[in-house]
Structure formats: structure tokens, C-alpha cells
Scaffold this active site. Structure first.
Site, PDB file in Angstrom:
ATOM      1  N   LYS A  48       0.884  -1.320   0.146  1.00 29.73           N
ATOM      2  CA  LYS A  48      -0.118  -0.022  -0.194  1.00 29.73           C
ATOM      3  C   LYS A  48       0.801   1.357  -0.118  1.00 29.73           C
ATOM      4  O   LYS A  48       0.398   2.264   0.381  1.00 29.73           O
ATOM      5  CB  LYS A  48      -1.045  -0.008   1.233  1.00 29.73           C
ATOM      6  CG  LYS A  48      -1.718  -1.364   1.461  1.00 29.73           C
ATOM      7  CD  LYS A  48      -2.103  -2.109   0.297  1.00 29.73           C
ATOM      8  CE  LYS A  48      -2.936  -1.211  -0.642  1.00 29.73           C
ATOM      9  NZ  LYS A  48      -3.299  -2.382  -2.092  1.00 29.73           N
ATOM     10  N   THR A  49       2.072   1.361  -0.234  1.00 30.13           N
ATOM     11  CA  THR A  49       2.941   2.480  -0.466  1.00 30.13           C
ATOM     12  C   THR A  49       3.079   3.061  -1.883  1.00 30.13           C
ATOM     13  O   THR A  49       3.705   3.816  -1.873  1.00 30.13           O
ATOM     14  CB  THR A  49       4.250   2.039   0.302  1.00 30.13           C
ATOM     15  OG1 THR A  49       4.796   1.045  -0.588  1.00 30.13           O
ATOM     16  CG2 THR A  49       3.957   1.621   1.728  1.00 30.13           C
ATOM     17  N   HIS A 107       7.760  -7.615  -1.469  1.00 28.08           N
ATOM     18  CA  HIS A 107       7.697  -6.808  -0.112  1.00 28.08           C
ATOM     19  C   HIS A 107       8.581  -7.248   1.135  1.00 28.08           C
ATOM     20  O   HIS A 107       8.316  -6.715   2.138  1.00 28.08           O
ATOM     21  CB  HIS A 107       6.193  -7.073   0.230  1.00 28.08           C
ATOM     22  CG  HIS A 107       4.969  -6.522  -0.717  1.00 28.08           C
ATOM     23  ND1 HIS A 107       5.110  -5.051  -1.085  1.00 28.08           N
ATOM     24  CD2 HIS A 107       3.777  -6.990  -1.205  1.00 28.08           C
ATOM     25  CE1 HIS A 107       4.070  -4.716  -1.669  1.00 28.08           C
ATOM     26  NE2 HIS A 107       3.335  -5.936  -1.945  1.00 28.08           N
ATOM     27  N   ARG A 115       5.794   5.450   2.295  1.00 30.64           N
ATOM     28  CA  ARG A 115       4.671   6.382   2.094  1.00 30.64           C
ATOM     29  C   ARG A 115       4.434   6.594   3.720  1.00 30.64           C
ATOM     30  O   ARG A 115       4.798   5.832   4.485  1.00 30.64           O
ATOM     31  CB  ARG A 115       3.300   5.606   1.550  1.00 30.64           C
ATOM     32  CG  ARG A 115       2.217   6.590   1.299  1.00 30.64           C
ATOM     33  CD  ARG A 115       1.011   5.781   0.777  1.00 30.64           C
ATOM     34  NE  ARG A 115       0.147   6.547   0.209  1.00 30.64           N
ATOM     35  CZ  ARG A 115      -1.148   6.301  -0.073  1.00 30.64           C
ATOM     36  NH1 ARG A 115      -1.531   5.088  -0.387  1.00 30.64           N
ATOM     37  NH2 ARG A 115      -2.017   7.213  -0.720  1.00 30.64           N
ATOM     38  N   SER A 175      -4.789   3.095   3.728  1.00 25.07           N
ATOM     39  CA  SER A 175      -4.964   2.435   2.436  1.00 25.07           C
ATOM     40  C   SER A 175      -5.003   1.065   2.710  1.00 25.07           C
ATOM     41  O   SER A 175      -5.852   0.400   1.905  1.00 25.07           O
ATOM     42  CB  SER A 175      -3.794   2.593   1.601  1.00 25.07           C
ATOM     43  OG  SER A 175      -3.661   2.149   0.234  1.00 25.07           O
ATOM     44  N   TYR A 193       6.254   8.015  -1.716  1.00 25.70           N
ATOM     45  CA  TYR A 193       5.104   8.032  -2.578  1.00 25.70           C
ATOM     46  C   TYR A 193       4.716   9.822  -2.737  1.00 25.70           C
ATOM     47  O   TYR A 193       4.277  10.198  -3.941  1.00 25.70           O
ATOM     48  CB  TYR A 193       4.011   7.432  -1.899  1.00 25.70           C
ATOM     49  CG  TYR A 193       2.662   7.445  -2.675  1.00 25.70           C
ATOM     50  CD1 TYR A 193       2.302   6.508  -3.418  1.00 25.70           C
ATOM     51  CD2 TYR A 193       1.567   8.363  -2.254  1.00 25.70           C
ATOM     52  CE1 TYR A 193       1.015   6.380  -4.034  1.00 25.70           C
ATOM     53  CE2 TYR A 193       0.549   8.367  -3.032  1.00 25.70           C
ATOM     54  CZ  TYR A 193       0.193   7.595  -3.953  1.00 25.70           C
ATOM     55  OH  TYR A 193      -1.247   7.454  -4.428  1.00 25.70           O
ATOM     56  N   ARG A 218      -7.478   2.991  -5.741  1.00 28.27           N
ATOM     57  CA  ARG A 218      -8.317   3.718  -4.761  1.00 28.27           C
ATOM     58  C   ARG A 218      -8.299   5.064  -5.225  1.00 28.27           C
ATOM     59  O   ARG A 218      -8.730   5.419  -6.213  1.00 28.27           O
ATOM     60  CB  ARG A 218      -8.370   3.337  -3.445  1.00 28.27           C
ATOM     61  CG  ARG A 218      -9.629   3.418  -2.592  1.00 28.27           C
ATOM     62  CD  ARG A 218      -9.259   3.172  -1.118  1.00 28.27           C
ATOM     63  NE  ARG A 218      -8.254   3.858  -0.620  1.00 28.27           N
ATOM     64  CZ  ARG A 218      -8.376   4.878   0.407  1.00 28.27           C
ATOM     65  NH1 ARG A 218      -9.735   5.566   0.503  1.00 28.27           N
ATOM     66  NH2 ARG A 218      -7.445   5.499   0.835  1.00 28.27           N
TER      67      ARG A 218
HETATM   68  P1  A3P Z   1      -5.095   4.496  -1.784  1.00 27.31           P
HETATM   69  O1  A3P Z   1      -5.482   3.500  -1.259  1.00 27.31           O
HETATM   70  O2  A3P Z   1      -4.618   5.620  -0.782  1.00 27.31           O
HETATM   71  O3  A3P Z   1      -5.704   5.264  -2.791  1.00 27.31           O
HETATM   72  P2  A3P Z   1       0.163  -0.449  -3.538  1.00 27.31           P
HETATM   73  O4  A3P Z   1       0.119  -0.322  -4.719  1.00 27.31           O
HETATM   74  O5  A3P Z   1       1.352  -0.558  -2.705  1.00 27.31           O
HETATM   75  O6  A3P Z   1      -0.888  -1.630  -3.216  1.00 27.31           O
HETATM   76  O7  A3P Z   1      -0.633   0.802  -3.060  1.00 27.31           O
HETATM   77  C1  A3P Z   1      -1.858   1.093  -3.297  1.00 27.31           C
HETATM   78  C2  A3P Z   1      -2.140   2.677  -3.260  1.00 27.31           C
HETATM   79  O8  A3P Z   1      -1.571   3.196  -4.202  1.00 27.31           O
HETATM   80  C3  A3P Z   1      -3.389   2.908  -3.195  1.00 27.31           C
HETATM   81  O9  A3P Z   1      -3.524   4.069  -2.433  1.00 27.31           O
HETATM   82  C4  A3P Z   1      -3.838   3.126  -4.714  1.00 27.31           C
HETATM   83  O10 A3P Z   1      -4.657   3.979  -4.782  1.00 27.31           O
HETATM   84  C5  A3P Z   1      -2.489   4.100  -5.034  1.00 27.31           C
HETATM   85  N1  A3P Z   1      -2.283   3.891  -6.598  1.00 27.31           N
HETATM   86  C6  A3P Z   1      -2.398   2.790  -7.335  1.00 27.31           C
HETATM   87  N2  A3P Z   1      -1.904   3.111  -8.506  1.00 27.31           N
HETATM   88  C7  A3P Z   1      -1.657   4.425  -8.489  1.00 27.31           C
HETATM   89  C8  A3P Z   1      -1.126   5.332  -9.390  1.00 27.31           C
HETATM   90  N3  A3P Z   1      -0.983   4.885 -10.591  1.00 27.31           N
HETATM   91  N4  A3P Z   1      -0.684   6.505  -9.027  1.00 27.31           N
HETATM   92  C9  A3P Z   1      -0.915   6.788  -7.793  1.00 27.31           C
HETATM   93  N5  A3P Z   1      -1.151   6.216  -6.836  1.00 27.31           N
HETATM   94  C10 A3P Z   1      -1.721   4.781  -7.213  1.00 27.31           C
END
Ligand code: A3P
Length: 338
Positions: free
Chosen positions: A79-80, A140, A162, A170, A231, A300
Site C-alpha cells: 500500500k505504499t 515486499h 509512504r 490504504s 510516494y 483507490r
Molecule cells: P490509496 O488506497 O490511498 O488510494 P500498492 O500499489 O502498494 O498496493 O498501493 C496502493 C495505493 O497506491 C492505493 O492508495 C492506490 O490508490 C495507489 N495507487 C495505485 N496506482 C496508483 C497510481 N498509478 N498513481 C498513484 N497512486 C496509485
């Protein structure tokens, strides 16, 4: 730019699953989350908390994975910004193949996780994926738990982290969505319980702060080997960071490419809005054999500071306190703290 000619590589030195029993035995002796997580079996190894199946893969990879000298590893806690970084890194290394004809770009019909493998996730689910001809892989796992061959190599590492409150929020939304899509109703799952786990260091691949610190320290000692990225920085100056990433990856943009707007095209292709509007990312699933993860759950809001919509003031303060204690002494601050 000359077009690269990919050749198949072999990164697994044994047949898949050959040592499963040995690793299962090791895991059976490890501390478990207490009280247990309602859905996952979580074990503590080397000071970090792992899902039991990804830990089994991590242990096996440590012994049986052969890094290639030109490999580049995208490392992160969940989630980063992993999905975004995968899309960007994939676009950087494949730009000579797909940029002229975007209609053939794999990112149009594959979730970024199906373009760049994640070591410990794909090891059992899609082992042949680790033999990708592209020199970009992801993981990870904490720094000290990387495969031996990666630790012993000069392979480049890009680490994205992040702000901890946004990372937790997230995760909360992602995990909730997963549970709903599996049809699981978790009896004990509340925001308070999940927060307690994250805050107490018992998050997936956590303690989150220690995960970041291991890679951060390595990036300070060996900046030529580990590129440390937040991030928030990537979000506020995407164009510049994509150029920096390309340089670090040994694929800098030529003046001609810059003049042709290639960097802007990559940024636009990997933008959260463009990716999340693709059919594959709206309705597709990421097949991990034992689980099917909806591709949409990786996209998201993609905003900085969304924690304000979920956490109480006390929750925010208690996370900030750990962040200050752990990160500030080594000079690590997020833009919102500067
Ligand atoms: P949020 O839940 O805050 O919206 P990971 O890819 O490590 O699983 O992290 C997911 C987070 O990155 C989510 O954050 C998601 O919305 C965001 N994310 C995914 N694709 C993205 C992109 N292309 N640009 C910016 N943020 C993105």
C-alpha cells in the site's frame, strides 16, 4: 534508441515446491499473532510479521532464487505505491518496444502486477513468471529477508515508502475490499483492532517503520545501489522522479526522447486515472491460485493525506509519535512534516 533483444532467463535453481516440508516445519516453530488474525495465519520471522504462505516462499527464495546481475528490484511495504512504481518501471524499461505503438502496450490489458512479478507472491502461484525476460522484479520482503543471491549481488534496488498514516488507511480499505470479494465476514475485524496491529508493528511485512528503516539505511550507505523514494515525492513531482528513476535504472532518457515528450507519455500512461479506467483494472482479477484479487482493489484514491477521513486525532497522534521516534533521528521526514 536500439531495441533490446530479451532472452529467457532462469532464476529458480530447484523445481518448485521441492522443499515445502522443510519450510513448513520451520514456520510451525515461529511465534504467531495472538490473538490470531481472523483470516490469515501470521508468523513472526526475523522480527517481521508475514502471512504463512508468503513466508514459506520467502524462505525458499532465500536459498533457491538466482538473481541475474542486471536485475532491478522494486521493494516496498504493501500500500505504499507498489502498483504505480511497477507500471512506471515497466514503462521505462520497455519504452522502446511499446511507446511508438501504444495499442500493443501490455499495461492496457494487464494489471501492473501481471507485468512485473512479485517474488514471494508469484513463487508458488506463477513460478515461471519469475523467469521474466524483463530485468524488473518486485518484492515486499524486508531487506534482510531478500533472497541470498540478491543480498550478495550488486543488483539495483528501488524502494518506495509512504507516510505511515496514509499507508495504514490504504491497507484498511484494501483489506476490507478483499474480504468482501472473498465473501468473508471477519468477526473480529474492526478499525480499532487493525489499527492496534499496525501501531504495534504487527502489520503484513511489518513493523512498517522497521521495514522502511532497513532500506533507508542501506540507501544511505550505498546510494548507487538503493534508490529511496517516497510516494509523496513521486506524486508531487512525477516527471522529475521518472527521469531520476530511468537514470538509476541505467536507461536515462535521451535528449531526443525528452523533446518528443516520452517522459510525459509514460507519466500519463501510468496515471491512476488512466490505469483505473482500463477495463482490465475495472473488472479483471489477479489470479493467485488460492486467491483471486480484484484488480480494482489496487486503485483507490491515490491521494496524499487521506488518513484525515478515517483516523481519529488520537490515532493520528500515536502513529506520528512512532514516526518521529523512529524516522526523525535518521533524518527521514515526509513532506507534510517538513
Ligand atoms: P490509496 O488506497 O490511498 O488510494 P500498492 O500499489 O502498494 O498496493 O498501493 C496502493 C495505493 O497506491 C492505493 O492508495 C492506490 O490508490 C495507489 N495507487 C495505485 N496506482 C496508483 C497510481 N498509478 N498513481 C498513484 N497512486 C496509485
Amino acid at each position: 534508441m536500439p531495441s533490446s533483444s530479451p532472452s529467457k532467463v532462469s532464476r529458480l535453481s530447484i523445481s518448485e515446491n521441492s522443499n515445502e516440508t522443510k519450510y513448513k516445519e520451520i514456520i510451525s516453530t515461529l511465534p504467531k499473532l495472538d490473538p490470531p488474525h481472523p483470516t490469515y495465519e501470521i508468523n513472526q520471522y526475523n522480527g517481521f510479521w508475514f502471512h504463512s504462505s508468503t513466508l514459506e516462499a520467502t524462505l525458499s527464495l532465500s536459498e533457491n532464487f538466482k538473481a541475474q546481475p542486471s536485475d532491478i528490484y522494486l521493494c516496498s511495504s504493501p500500500k505504499t505505491g507498489t502498483t504505480w512504481l511497477k507500471a512506471l518501471a515497466f514503462s521505462i524499461v520497455t519504452r522502446d518496444r511499446f511507446l511508438d505503438d501504444d495499442s500493443s502496450n501490455p499495461l492496457l490489458n494487464k494489471v501492473p502486477h501481471n507485468c512485473v512479478p512479485t517474488l514471494e507472491v508469484d513463487y508458488y502461484a506463477n513460478p515461471s513468471f519469475l523467469d521474466t525476460d524483463l530485468p524488473v522484479l518486485a518484492t515486499h520482503v524486508p531487506y534482510a529477508c531478500l533472497p541470498r543471491s540478491v543480498l550478495d549481488s550488486d543488483c539495483k534496488i528501488i524502494y518506495i515508502c509512504r507516510e505511515p498514516k496514509d499507508t495504514f488507511v490504504s491497507w484498511w480499505h484494501y483489506d476490507k475490499k478483499q474480504q468482501e470479494s472473498f465473501g468473508i465476514v471477519e468477526s473480529g475485524k474492526t478499525l480499532e483492532q487493525e489499527f492496534k496491529w499496525f501501531h504495534g508493528g504487527k502489520s503484513m511485512y511489518g513493523p512498517y517503520w522497521d521495514h522502511v528503516l532497513e532500506y533507508f539505511k542501506e540507501s544511505v550507505q550505498r546510494p548507487e545501489r538503493v534508490f529511496f523514494l517516497t510516494y509523496e515525492d513521486l506524486k508531487s513531482d512525477t516527471l522529475n522522479y521518472v527521469k531520476k528513476l530511468a537514470e538509476f535504472m541505467g536507461k536515462p532518457f535521451t535528449e531526443e526522447e525528452v523533446n518528443q515528450g516520452v517522459v510525459e507519455k509514460i507519466v500519463a500512461r501510468c496515471n491512476i486515472k488512466s490505469l483505473s479506467n482500463l477495463e482490465v483494472n475495472k473488472s479483471g482479477f489477479f489470479d493467485l491460485k488460492q486467491w483471486k484479487i480484484s484488480n480494482s482493489s489496487y486503485f483507490r484514491k491515490g491521494e496524499v493525506g487521506d488518513w484525515k477521513n478515517l483516523l481519529t486525532e488520537d490515532m493520528a497522534k500515536s502513529i506520528d509519535k512512532i514516526t518521529e521516534e523512529k524516522f526523525h533521528p535518521v533524518g527521514l521526514k515526509f513532506p507534510s512534516e517538513k
